[in-house]
Scaffold this active site. Structure first.
Site, mmCIF file in Angstrom:
data_model
loop_
_atom_site.group_PDB
_atom_site.id
_atom_site.type_symbol
_atom_site.label_atom_id
_atom_site.label_comp_id
_atom_site.label_asym_id
_atom_site.label_seq_id
_atom_site.Cartn_x
_atom_site.Cartn_y
_atom_site.Cartn_z
ATOM 1 N N HIS A 371 0.878 -1.159 0.000
ATOM 2 C CA HIS A 371 0.000 0.000 0.000
ATOM 3 C C HIS A 371 0.918 1.212 0.000
ATOM 4 O O HIS A 371 2.107 1.086 0.273
ATOM 5 C CB HIS A 371 -0.810 -0.061 1.313
ATOM 6 N N ASN A 395 -3.907 7.949 5.510
ATOM 7 C CA ASN A 395 -4.327 6.867 4.621
ATOM 8 C C ASN A 395 -5.300 7.419 3.575
ATOM 9 O O ASN A 395 -5.649 8.602 3.609
ATOM 10 C CB ASN A 395 -4.995 5.778 5.486
#
Ligand SMILES: *[C@@H]1O[C@H](CO)[C@@H](O)[C@H](O)[C@H]1NC(C)=O
Ligand SMILES: *[C@@H]1O[C@H](CO)[C@@H](O)[C@H](O)[C@H]1NC(C)=O
Ligand SMILES: *[C@@H]1O[C@H](CO)[C@@H](O)[C@H](O)[C@H]1NC(C)=O
Ligand SMILES: *[C@@H]1O[C@H](CO)[C@@H](O)[C@H](O)[C@H]1NC(C)=O
Length: 465
Positions: A371, A395
Site C-alpha cells: 500500500h 491513509n
C-alpha cells in the site's frame, strides 16, 4: 354442494407432493391473474398461467385429484386454504437457520452457503477482510500491541482478497530502493513532535477515500504533490491534483488493480496533472481525456485565480530517503513524503493508537500486500518506562477510518517496511521566487521567474527513466 365435493376431493390430494412442487415453482400464478377474481368457475381453458414449459390452470376443472393441472398456488389463492407446510422437503440447518435447496443461499460475512439436495450444507471458505474471530483476538491483544481495533461495517461481507486488491493498490517496487543512491539530509535538531498539518496550517490534504479501487498509488502520489505545491507556493497554489487522471492516463499501470510508484512519478514529471475539479475521481478506470500536449486551457479546466498558470501541474523527479532521521528532516523542511508499507489483515480494523502488526494477523501473514500512504509527521508516547516512537500517517480510506483518516505507526523499527521505500519530490511551483533552504548536498537552485529546475535533478530518479 359442488364446493363441498371439491373440498373433500382436495383433502385427498397428497400434500407432500404439492409442497415440493410449490418450492420448485414459487409463482405467483393464480395470484398473478388480475380482474375481479384470480380464479375461474367450472372449466375455462383461458384461465391459465404459463409455468415452466407448459400451462397451469386456475379454474375449478383443474382440480381432478391425481390428474389435476392446477397452478401451485391454486389451493391457497382460489380456495383460501393455508399454504401447506413443506412437510418432508429437504431442509438444511446452518448456524440455527433452516433453509431449503430452493431458498436463496445464506450469506455469512464474505462467504455464501448453499443447501444441497441431501440436506448437507456447502459454504465457500474464503478469508474475510474482517471476522468476529479476528476482532476478538485484537480486543484481547489491545493492551500488549498498543492500539485499538473496531468493527467497521464497510469491511463486513468483503473478502480479504478484495481488500488487498481494491483498498490498497501499490506494487512492491521492482528495484530495491535501498540499493539506489539516495538523498541524504543533514538534519539539524529535530523536535520530539512534528505534524505538518499544524506547521503548515490548512495546506495539508486530509484523508480522501479511494473507494473500492486499488488506486493508492495514484492517491498517495497526487496528495503528496498537492501538499508540496501548497507548501512551496506558501498557499498561493492550493490545488487538489487529480488521481483520476493518473488512473486513466498512466500507461502500463493496472488502474484499479494497482500501480507502480515510479511510473506515477515519471508521469507527473513528464506530463503533469490537472486539478480534481477538472478530472473528478470516480473510483474506476475511464478513458483518458488528457494528452501530454494539453494545458489547463486546452483541457477546459478552470484556471487558478491566485497565479497566472496555464500549464498542468508538474513535479520534479522523485528521490528516496535513507533512514528515520533523513525522512524526518525531509518532512520538516519540505513537507509530507510518500511511504510504501506492507499491509496485514489486522490493519484494516485499526481504530486508534500506535499500530504494529499483531499475532492476530499471522494466519494470513504470507498474504500481505503493499500500500502507499503519506507520512506527515512524528511523535512519541511514554508507556510506563518505555518510549514508543511513531510516525503520523494519512491513509486514503476516508476520514471514517482510524484517527480521522490518519493512523500512527511504530517509528525507527521499519514496522511493515514503512521506512524502506520513502519517496519525495518537489513541485514546479509557478513563478517561484523563494529559494529552498540548502539541505545536504542540494545546492543547485536557480531563483527567478518561471519554473524552477528541480534541485535534486542530479540524483538518480526513483526507478528507471
Ligand atoms: C420423510 O422424512 C423422514 C425422516 O427424515 C423419512 O424417514 C421418510 O422416508 C421421508 N419420507 C419421504 C416420502 O421422503
Ligand atoms: C461486526 O459487525 C457486523 C455487522 O456489521 C456484525 O454482524 C458482527 O457481529 C459484528 N462483530 C462484532 C465482534 O462486533
Ligand atoms: C541516517 O543517515 C545519515 C547519513 O545518510 C546519518 O547521518 C544518520 O545518522 C542516519 N540516522 C540513523 C538514525 O541511522
Ligand atoms: C499569463 O501568462 C500568459 C502565458 O504565459 C501570458 O501571455 C499572459 O500575458 C499572462 N498574464 C498575466 C496577467 O500575467
Amino acid at each position: 354442494m359442488r364446493n363441498l365435493l371439491l373440498v373433500l376431493a382436495l383433502v385427498a390430494v397428497a400434500t407432500g407432493q404439492s409442497s415440493r412442487f410449490r418450492q420448485e415453482f414459487p409463482g405467483p400464478y393464480c395470484a398473478a391473474r388480475f380482474g375481479s377474481s384470480n380464479c375461474c368457475q367450472d372449466r375455462q381453458d383461458g384461465c391459465a398461467q404459463p409455468i415452466s414449459t407448459t400451462l397451469c390452470y386456475c379454474d375449478e376443472f383443474c382440480d381432478r385429484g391425481e390428474h389435476g393441472d392446477c397452478c401451485p398456488d391454486y389451493e391457497e389463492v382460489c380456495l383460501g386454504m393455508p399454504p401447506s407446510e413443506p412437510e418432508n422437503a429437504t431442509s438444511c440447518l446452518y448456524k440455527n437457520r433452516y433453509f431449503t435447496p430452493f431458498d436463496p443461499n445464506i450469506v455469512d460475512n464474505c462467504n455464501t452457503c448453499k443447501c444441497n439436495m441431501d440436506g448437507s450444507v456447502t459454504c465457500t471458505e474464503d478469508i474475510c477482510l474482517v471476522d468476529d474471530d479476528l476482532l476478538r483476538q485484537l480486543h484481547h491483544l489491545e493492551r500488549s500491541i498498543g492500539w485499538k481495533a473496531t468493527n467497521y461495517s464497510e469491511w463486513w461481507g468483503r473478502k480479504y482478497d478484495e481488500g488487498k486488491v481494491l483498498r490498497l493498490g501499490t506494487f512492491q517496487p521492482k528495484i530495491l530502493v535501498k540499493a539506489m543512491k539516495r538523498l541524504s539530509n543533514k538534519g539539524g535538531v529535530l523536535p520530539k513532535y512534528f505534524d505538518a498539518s499544524e506547521h503548515w496550517t490548512g495546506l495539508i490534504t486530509e484523508a480522501r477515500d479511494q473507494g473500492w479501487c486499488g488506486s493508492s498509488w495514484a492517491f498517495s502520489t497526487a496528495t503528496m504533490a498537492s501538499d508540496r505545491f501548497a507548501i512551496l507556493s506558501k498557499g498561493r497554489e492550493m490545488v487538489q491534483l487529480a488521481p483520476q487522471q493518473m488512473l486513466a492516463c498512466v500507461r502500463r499501470q493496472r488502474g484499479c488493480n494497482g500501480g507502480h510508484l515510479d511510473t506515477a512519478w515519471q508521469y507527473l514529471r513528464r506530463v503533469g496533472v490537472v486539478n480534481e475539479e477538472c478530472y473528478p475521481y470516480i473510483a474506476a478506470q475511464n478513458v483518458c481525456k488528457i494528452s501530454p500536449e494539453d494545458t489547463l486551457v486546452t483541457a477546459n479546466c478552470e484556471l487558478p485565480v491566485k497565479v497566472n498558470r496555464t500549464l498542468m501541474y508538474k513535479m520534479g523527479p522523485a528521490f528516496s530517503l535513507n533512514n528515520e532521521t533523513d525522512i524526518m528532516t525531509e518532512i520538516k523542511e519540505r513537507g509530507t513524503v510518500q511511504a510504501i508499507m506492507r499491509v496485514y489483515r489486522d490493519f484494516f480494523s485499526y481504530r486508534s493508537g500506535v499500530y504494529r502488526h499483531s499475532a492476530a494477523a499471522t494466519p494470513a501473514e504470507e498474504r500481505s500486500a503493499y500500500h502507499s500512504v503519506r507520512l506527515i509527521g512524528w511523535g512519541e508516547d511514554r508507556v510506563g518506562y518505555d518510549v514508543v516512537k511513531y510516525w503520523i500517517a494519512i491513509n486514503s480510506w476516508g476520514q471514517w477510518w482510524g484517527e480521522n483518516g490518519r493512523f500512527r505507526i511504530l517509528r525507527g523499527s521499519n514496522e511493515c517496511d514503512i521506512e524502506s521505500y520513502v519517496l519525495a519530490s518537489n513541485p514546479y511551483v509557478h513563478e517561484h521566487v523563494q529559494a529552498i533552504r540548502k539541505v545536504g548536498e542540494l545546492q543547485e537552485l536557480i531563483v527567478g521567474t518561471g519554473y524552477v529546475p528541480h534541485p535534486s535533478r542530479r540524483y538518480p530518479p526513483y526507478g528507471r527513466g
